[in-house]
Design an enzyme around this catalytic site. Structure first.
Site, PDB file in Angstrom:
ATOM      1  N   ARG A   1      18.976  20.587   2.877  1.00  0.00           N
ATOM      2  CA  ARG A   1      19.298  19.261   3.406  1.00  0.00           C
ATOM      3  C   ARG A   1      20.686  18.820   2.981  1.00  0.00           C
ATOM      4  NH1 ARG A   1      14.734  16.289   5.379  1.00  0.00           N
ATOM      5  NH2 ARG A   1      13.751  17.876   6.654  1.00  0.00           N
TER       6      ARG A   1
ATOM      7  N   PRO B   1       0.824  -1.216   0.000  1.00  0.00           N
ATOM      8  CA  PRO B   1       0.000   0.000   0.000  1.00  0.00           C
ATOM      9  C   PRO B   1       0.855   1.261   0.000  1.00  0.00           C
ATOM     10  CG  PRO B   1      -0.065  -1.091   2.147  1.00  0.00           C
ATOM     11  CD  PRO B   1       0.697  -1.981   1.237  1.00  0.00           C
ATOM     12  N   GLU B   2       0.729   2.034  -1.022  1.00  0.00           N
ATOM     13  CA  GLU B   2       1.386   3.335  -1.105  1.00  0.00           C
ATOM     14  C   GLU B   2       0.320   4.399  -0.908  1.00  0.00           C
ATOM     15  OE1 GLU B   2       4.638   4.120  -1.832  1.00  0.00           O
ATOM     16  OE2 GLU B   2       5.436   2.121  -2.139  1.00  0.00           O
TER      17      GLU B   2
ATOM     18  N   HIS C   1      -4.160 -14.005   7.971  1.00  0.00           N
ATOM     19  CA  HIS C   1      -3.364 -13.094   8.800  1.00  0.00           C
ATOM     20  C   HIS C   1      -4.238 -12.028   9.457  1.00  0.00           C
ATOM     21  CE1 HIS C   1       0.166 -15.084   7.240  1.00  0.00           C
ATOM     22  NE2 HIS C   1      -0.301 -14.910   6.017  1.00  0.00           N
TER      23      HIS C   1
ATOM     24  N   ARG D   1       2.850  -9.262   7.578  1.00  0.00           N
ATOM     25  CA  ARG D   1       4.131  -8.982   8.222  1.00  0.00           C
ATOM     26  C   ARG D   1       4.022  -8.123   9.482  1.00  0.00           C
ATOM     27  NH1 ARG D   1       7.589  -8.072   2.747  1.00  0.00           N
ATOM     28  NH2 ARG D   1       5.628  -8.503   1.752  1.00  0.00           N
TER      29      ARG D   1
END
Length: 308
Positions: free
Chosen positions: A163, A2-3, A97, A117
């Site tokens: 940055r 899932p993004e 799961h 997971r």
DNA sequence: CAGTGGCCCTGTCTGC
DNA sequence: TGCAGACAGGGCCACT
């Protein structure tokens, strides 16, 4: 996995299918799935049962459902890599799961958290900030995502150029911009013809603007593709990228031709994962100083500067 | 304090 | 065929 576009698709599904419903019970099948709720499963149930799911919100890959009527807390979900939020009939067979299930007073539907997971999970957290812009505590420190109407483009450009790190690392970190994962970082960098290791400090303002435009274009295209497989009753997040994976230009395509120039795509190790790029369209920076190296050379301070 | 790297977790795939 | 190891990766956290 899932993004941001998939999470937004899930948010829309939840908005339609569970907002307005009142929680009757929660069953936690795997404690790891609620590890972010530090007070434990009983406390989680106590805060959830009797509350109404008042809305469905998202920032980056975080989802949250403010709890009515007070709206001082929210049920927060992060899907991690393999998480799914499913809305289904309460008597449908348990998924392999299944980690948690939330039942409603009307008993027509059930909200399930399924996660192979368990990188993701559920928690109830206080909403912090002004009422209009309140977000859960876990979300408060991350930047807005590029799909947010209030996203500050000027701040993105300014901060990126300050940055002292590589472009991809800056994109993946959540403090500059949120919602970008490994796939979309690679795709956006390819679209903008920028190498993943290019020092953020070396970016000109127009280049930073081009990068942001590329990020937005990639996310928008993926959202359009992800939205097509949506079903109102069954809020689905596929284990794959869905229809959009057919649109990937570099991600996962090592050795295959660049769609622009046919040069074989290369894969580089990056932060214990992978970075895919075109060696010709995205040449390495001329001065590929190693991460953490002194960037003073890049900044080129003027001689005899009056600055301290 | 900003940047960096290790770790969590489990199913799938590859190679010997 | 069986087994070991690589790999997938967002976010957190302990370091420098």
């Amino acid at each position: 996995m899932p993004e941001l576009p998939e999470v937004e698709t899930v948010r829309r599904g939840l908005e339609r299918s569970v907002t307005g419903r009142t929680v009757a019970r929660i069953e936690v099948c795997h404690p790891r799935a609620i590890r972010r709720h530090l007070a434990g499963p009983d406390d989680l149930a106590g805060r959830l049962v009797g509350a109404t799911l008042a809305a469905a919100c998202r920032r980056g890959k975080y989802l949250w459902l403010p709890l009515g009527p007070d709206r001082t807390e929210a049920l927060v979900a992060h899907l991690g890599m393999s998480g799914q939020l499913l809305v289904c009939a309460p008597d449908s067979p348990a998924e392999a799961h299944l980690r948690a299930r939330i039942g409603f007073t009307d008993a027509e539907r059930e909200l399930r958290y399924v996660d192979q997971r368990t990188f993701g999970g559920l928690a109830v957290e206080p909403l912090v900030g002004d009422a209009a812009t309140a977000v859960p505590r876990a979300v408060a420190h991350i930047a807005r995502d590029p799909m947010d109407p209030a996203f500050d483009e000027a701040a993105f450009v300014r901060t990126l150029r300050q940055r002292r790190t590589g472009l991809k690392r800056a994109l993946l970190g959540q403090t500059l911009v949120s919602g970008i994962g490994n796939i979309y970082a690679d795709e956006a960098l390819w679209a903008a013809r920028l190498h993943w290791a290019r020092p953020a400090q070396s970016m000109t303002r127009p280049a930073a603007e081009r990068l942001l435009a590329a990020v937005r274009a990639v996310l928008a295209a993926a959202l359009a593709a992800g939205g097509t497989s949506f079903d109102a009753l069954y809020v689905q997040v596929n284990g794959q990228s869905g229809a959009f994976d057919q649109s990937l230009n570099v991600y996962g395509r090592a050795g295959r031709p660049c769609p622009r120039c046919a040069t074989p795509i290369r894969r580089d190790p990056f932060m214990n994962r992978s970075s895919f790029s075109c060696p010709r369209c995205q040449p390495r920076p001329r001065d590929p100083a190693p991460p953490g190296d002194d960037r003073a050379r890049v900044a080129k301070p003027a001689k005899r500067s009056a600055m301290p």
